[in-house]
Design an enzyme around this catalytic site. Structure first.
Site, PDB file in Angstrom:
ATOM      1  N   ARG B  52     -32.450  26.588  20.305  1.00  0.00           N
ATOM      2  CA  ARG B  52     -31.551  25.795  21.152  1.00  0.00           C
ATOM      3  C   ARG B  52     -32.210  25.646  22.515  1.00  0.00           C
ATOM      4  O   ARG B  52     -31.916  26.397  23.451  1.00  0.00           O
ATOM      5  CB  ARG B  52     -30.197  26.495  21.282  1.00  0.00           C
ATOM      6  CG  ARG B  52     -29.381  26.424  19.992  1.00  0.00           C
ATOM      7  CD  ARG B  52     -28.016  27.010  20.180  1.00  0.00           C
ATOM      8  NE  ARG B  52     -28.132  28.439  20.470  1.00  0.00           N
ATOM      9  CZ  ARG B  52     -27.704  29.412  19.672  1.00  0.00           C
ATOM     10  NH1 ARG B  52     -27.106  29.122  18.535  1.00  0.00           N
ATOM     11  NH2 ARG B  52     -27.843  30.662  20.013  1.00  0.00           N
ATOM     12  N   ASP B  54     -33.253  24.554  26.201  1.00  0.00           N
ATOM     13  CA  ASP B  54     -32.459  24.360  27.424  1.00  0.00           C
ATOM     14  C   ASP B  54     -32.535  22.930  27.965  1.00  0.00           C
ATOM     15  O   ASP B  54     -33.423  22.172  27.573  1.00  0.00           O
ATOM     16  CB  ASP B  54     -33.042  25.258  28.520  1.00  0.00           C
ATOM     17  CG  ASP B  54     -32.170  26.477  28.724  1.00  0.00           C
ATOM     18  OD1 ASP B  54     -31.062  26.520  28.162  1.00  0.00           O
ATOM     19  OD2 ASP B  54     -32.611  27.374  29.457  1.00  0.00           O
ATOM     20  N   ARG B 199     -39.458  31.286  30.523  1.00  0.00           N
ATOM     21  CA  ARG B 199     -39.513  30.816  31.904  1.00  0.00           C
ATOM     22  C   ARG B 199     -39.606  31.968  32.901  1.00  0.00           C
ATOM     23  O   ARG B 199     -40.224  31.838  33.960  1.00  0.00           O
ATOM     24  CB  ARG B 199     -38.309  29.922  32.218  1.00  0.00           C
ATOM     25  CG  ARG B 199     -38.402  28.560  31.513  1.00  0.00           C
ATOM     26  CD  ARG B 199     -37.097  27.813  31.527  1.00  0.00           C
ATOM     27  NE  ARG B 199     -36.596  27.644  32.881  1.00  0.00           N
ATOM     28  CZ  ARG B 199     -35.341  27.306  33.183  1.00  0.00           C
ATOM     29  NH1 ARG B 199     -34.460  27.095  32.198  1.00  0.00           N
ATOM     30  NH2 ARG B 199     -34.974  27.169  34.425  1.00  0.00           N
TER      31      ARG B 199
END
Lengths: 246, 246
Positions: B52, B54, B199
């Protein structure tokens, strides 16, 4: 304070913009740039450019000028303007210009590059900057056709009907088609271009590339001086203004 | 008609989307894809994906599945779906999947690539797909730090506080930093990732790259099991899901 003329080199991703030229209520490159500089210098200025690029056309070497009363040192201009611009627009260089510098009339040559992607699948990360034609193009035939455009000709057959400039004679200094991996590049250098001229040239060269038109037809198309003689217009997002010479 | 399970390979430019997962009133990849396929097959379907991703994250190798009653031949699916999708999303492959195929639970490994652009000027034509850091980064130091992340560790220090999964232990199979012209690539392959983990890893490696953190600190950060020990989060648009293995 002495009034100064400043020359900028500007790059932009034009895909989401309504072209260079200011239009009320629309997002334009000239509008964003003029507003950013006006905010910086504290008085209203309007930038003018070498080429009024169309909606969705990009640039890596647009040239623009403005006049200013501000004492900001020249070496600080680019950074300070960039801080006030959206991410899709950047000033890569700012330099003092002569009073006589004519950003549009003084141009001696400009290079436009048009990018075609021939990969079987839509190139999603590059779709804003190319024309996707998922076919094998005959690049040598396209290049042969391109070479027939070089020289001083009446390009009426490649101009949009709405172009109202008196003369449709222009000089193309170079025109070539090259391929690299799944990209085909069409580079056109000329002293000036009629409205939609590069995109009409590209659309015609693609007709040659897919075998629908012989390269030699270019000569007949030029002779016809009639827009309907050439191929269809290519979409804007593949077009990029690479540089401008004075 | 027999119910079939179909597996898709999907690419997208996620910059203007609110991520993979359907959210009411927002443009999402799952939403666009489910709608396109529902329109094609004539009954409501929902696609599910391996990751999923972002908001603003892109993919070149997302894997998705759906079940369908339609008699459309498998070889026609990709093209027919693509005709109904916006230009930023494309299905590059459609194939039959076993009934047991578990698109999320069956993943054995995924590779994410993060792209940093170190050019002095904003790269306007690529700004949607990179983090622009106009500095020289110490790539060997970043790569040394990256190598310390390889293996099975508790990655709590690199997980967003809002990640509520029970275990924060994951295995990173490979992690490396390479440079090419004015781009720096961070490639991370693992069996799974916590929320914002890639990230947060990138933000920490950049701290190393600009000399604010020694590569060896990675070990202390892992040991701390505390989000505040690691570096700041990197912006989403540099991240791209490259492939998924089962």
């Amino acid at each position: 304070m002495q009034r100064r003329k400043i020359r900028l080199t500007v790059q932009y991703d034009g895909y989401d913009y309504h072209g260079w030229q200011i239009q009320p209520g629309k997002r334009t490159i000239q509008g964003e740039l003029s507003e950013a500089i006006s905010n910086l210098v504290g008085h209203k200025i309007t930038v003018r450019a070498a080429s009024r690029t169309d909606a969705s056309v990009s640039a890596l070497g647009q040239v623009a000028v403005f006049e200013v009363n501000s004492p900001i040192p020249i070496e600080n201009f680019a950074g300070a303007i960039n801080d006030r611009l959206p991410p899709e627009i950047v000033v890569t260089f700012a330099e003092p210009a002569d009073k006589e510098f004519n950003v549009m009339g003084g141009v001696t040559s400009k290079l436009y590059r048009y990018t075609i992607c021939t990969a079987p699948d839509r190139p999603v990360l590059n779709i804003r900057h190319c024309w996707h034609i998922p076919k094998k193009l005959d690049v040598p035939a396209m290049d042969k056709a391109a070479k027939l455009l070089i020289g001083t000709h009446d390009f009426k057959s490649f101009a949009a009907a709405k172009d109202k400039r008196e003369s449709s004679v222009r000089t193309i200094f170079s025109c070539g088609v090259t391929a690299e991996s799944q990209s085909v590049y069409i580079d056109v250098e000329g002293d000036g271009f009629l409205y939609n001229m590069v995109r009409n040239i590209v659309g015609t060269l693609v007709e040659v590339g897919i075998g629908r038109m012989a390269p030699e037809r270019i000569t007949d198309i030029l002779d016809a001086k009639d827009r309907t003689a050439a191929g269809p217009i290519a979409p804007p997002q593949g077009l990029c203004l690479m540089w401008v010479k004075y």
